[in-house]
Motif scaffolding. Structure first.
Motif, PDB file in Angstrom:
ATOM      1  N   VAL A 122       0.353  -1.338  -0.282  1.00 19.69           N
ATOM      2  CA  VAL A 122       0.209  -0.037   0.148  1.00 19.69           C
ATOM      3  C   VAL A 122       0.825   1.216  -0.135  1.00 19.69           C
ATOM      4  CG1 VAL A 122      -1.898  -0.604   1.411  1.00 19.69           C
ATOM      5  CG2 VAL A 122      -0.451  -0.093   2.307  1.00 19.69           C
ATOM      6  N   ASN A 123       0.173   2.350  -0.426  1.00 17.58           N
ATOM      7  CA  ASN A 123       1.063   3.562  -0.570  1.00 17.58           C
ATOM      8  C   ASN A 123       0.295   4.204   1.053  1.00 17.58           C
ATOM      9  OD1 ASN A 123       2.203   4.226  -2.960  1.00 17.58           O
ATOM     10  ND2 ASN A 123       0.289   5.106  -3.433  1.00 17.58           N
ATOM     11  N   VAL A 124       1.126   5.522   1.328  1.00 20.85           N
ATOM     12  CA  VAL A 124       1.550   5.577   2.556  1.00 20.85           C
ATOM     13  C   VAL A 124      -0.325   6.271   3.272  1.00 20.85           C
ATOM     14  CG1 VAL A 124       4.106   6.788   2.624  1.00 20.85           C
ATOM     15  CG2 VAL A 124       1.502   8.043   1.864  1.00 20.85           C
ATOM     16  N   ILE A 129      -1.109  -0.964  -3.951  1.00 16.53           N
ATOM     17  CA  ILE A 129      -0.927  -1.047  -4.995  1.00 16.53           C
ATOM     18  C   ILE A 129      -0.437  -2.808  -5.601  1.00 16.53           C
ATOM     19  CG2 ILE A 129       2.094  -0.558  -6.110  1.00 16.53           C
ATOM     20  CD1 ILE A 129       1.753   1.991  -3.980  1.00 16.53           C
ATOM     21  N   ALA A 130      -0.704  -3.685  -4.962  1.00 17.61           N
ATOM     22  CA  ALA A 130      -0.218  -4.919  -5.131  1.00 17.61           C
ATOM     23  C   ALA A 130      -0.436  -6.227  -4.142  1.00 17.61           C
ATOM     24  CB  ALA A 130       1.046  -4.931  -5.910  1.00 17.61           C
ATOM     25  N   SER A 199       3.610  -0.844   3.718  1.00 15.16           N
ATOM     26  CA  SER A 199       4.050   0.873   2.846  1.00 15.16           C
ATOM     27  C   SER A 199       5.615   0.906   2.805  1.00 15.16           C
ATOM     28  CB  SER A 199       3.544   1.820   3.998  1.00 15.16           C
ATOM     29  OG  SER A 199       3.711   2.665   3.724  1.00 15.16           O
ATOM     30  N   ILE A 200       5.144   1.342   1.549  1.00 16.64           N
ATOM     31  CA  ILE A 200       6.381   1.785   0.223  1.00 16.64           C
ATOM     32  C   ILE A 200       6.721   2.864   0.838  1.00 16.64           C
ATOM     33  CG2 ILE A 200       5.807  -0.374  -1.230  1.00 16.64           C
ATOM     34  CD1 ILE A 200       5.278   2.207  -3.014  1.00 16.64           C
ATOM     35  N   SER A 206      10.203  -1.124  -8.473  1.00 12.25           N
ATOM     36  CA  SER A 206      10.524  -1.056  -8.899  1.00 12.25           C
ATOM     37  C   SER A 206      12.073  -0.458  -8.045  1.00 12.25           C
ATOM     38  CB  SER A 206      10.858  -0.360 -10.152  1.00 12.25           C
ATOM     39  OG  SER A 206      10.543   0.699 -10.003  1.00 12.25           O
ATOM     40  N   GLN A 207      12.208   0.807  -7.683  1.00  8.66           N
ATOM     41  CA  GLN A 207      13.523   1.365  -6.908  1.00  8.66           C
ATOM     42  C   GLN A 207      13.741   0.556  -5.268  1.00  8.66           C
ATOM     43  OE1 GLN A 207      11.658   5.148  -5.877  1.00  8.66           O
ATOM     44  NE2 GLN A 207      12.665   5.930  -6.852  1.00  8.66           N
ATOM     45  N   ASN A 208      12.660  -0.046  -4.895  1.00 11.46           N
ATOM     46  CA  ASN A 208      13.000  -1.067  -3.593  1.00 11.46           C
ATOM     47  C   ASN A 208      14.089  -2.864  -3.862  1.00 11.46           C
ATOM     48  OD1 ASN A 208      11.655   0.424  -1.906  1.00 11.46           O
ATOM     49  ND2 ASN A 208      10.227  -0.534  -1.849  1.00 11.46           N
TER      50      ASN A 208
END
Length: 248
Positions: A122-124, A129-130, A199-200, A206-208
């Motif tokens: 999830v986003n903040v 998201i996935a 939470s990303i 892709s950055q992670n």
């Protein structure tokens, strides 16, 4: 009931830690202790965690004397843990209400010492998201090919493994721990249910993945001490599996 010790490292998490704690307090299984280890935050995280602990005696708060990274913070919490089971939850992630109940029931009913589950990415703001769902079983060699254990869903039984620590590396320290557990034998059982939210933050998947890849190689060569050719083989399979890991 068996006590579960929840390991929570925290660094500059003042915007998220209250919701993380609330997700633990909302668990249908109530016999837990949450060990929050502040890694010298500069945004008031430590005081906020102390305030939360004063409202719930199950929350234990510690602060490292110097900033040492997530692995050291988690290991400190593991050392302090009094529970039979060790679970992990970072200070910006959340559990769904039946996470502990579901996993403990599975472990006890199936005589399993190491489990994980599915989770949403999830986003903040909480927007999904996935989704990631682990395989039903994963051996040591399966995990070398791809890390299918989400740290926020992992839980292991200290009566079987003892207290196992994470390697002191900047990233992928949780992966090193899973490999250490599975090297002792057995499998990680993946419960086919979403039980947490990962939470990303401000980054992207892709950055992670790019950042993780460098430490994946380090784990192969420096932690697991794999030969060069075997490391290359597993790294290629890791990269391929990484492209397919998340489901939208």
């Amino acid at each position: 009931m068996a006590l579960v010790s929840i390991v929570t490292p925290a660094f500059n998490a003042s915007k998220s830690i209250a919701k993380t704690v609330a997700s633990v307090q909302a668990q249908s299984y109530s016999d837990w202790e949450m060990i929050i280890v502040d890694d010298c935050s500069k945004d008031g995280t430590y005081q906020l965690a102390l305030d939360l602990s004063q409202q719930d005696e199950r929350i234990k708060v510690h602060q490292l004397k110097t900033n040492q990274g997530a692995a050291a913070a988690r290991n400190f919490a593991i050392e302090q843990a009094k529970g039979r089971y060790i679970a992990f939850l970072d200070s910006d992630d959340r559990w769904l209400p039946k996470k502990l109940e579901t996993q403990l029931g599975y472990m006890e009913n199936n005589n399993v010492a190491f489990v994980c589950s599915g989770y949403d990415v999830v986003n903040v703001d909480g927007t999904k998201i996935a989704e990631f769902m682990p395989p039903k079983r994963a051996s040591y060699y399966d995990l070398l090919r791809t890390c299918s254990v989400g740290c926020l869903t992992a839980m292991y039984d200290t009566q079987v493994f003892g207290k196992v620590m994470m390697p002191l590396i900047k990233r992928r320290q949780d992966y090193g721990l899973w490999l250490e557990l599975l090297r002792k034998g057995g499998e990680c059982h993946g419960i086919q249910e979403v039980l947490a939210q990962y939470s990303i933050g401000g980054g992207s998947l892709s950055q992670n993945k790019f950042k993780a890849a460098r430490y994946q190689w380090y784990v192969y060569r420096q932690v697991e001490k794999l030969p060069l050719l075997r490391s290359c083989y597993y790294f290629v399979t890791y990269c391929v599996n990484g492209l397919l890991k998340y489901r939208n």
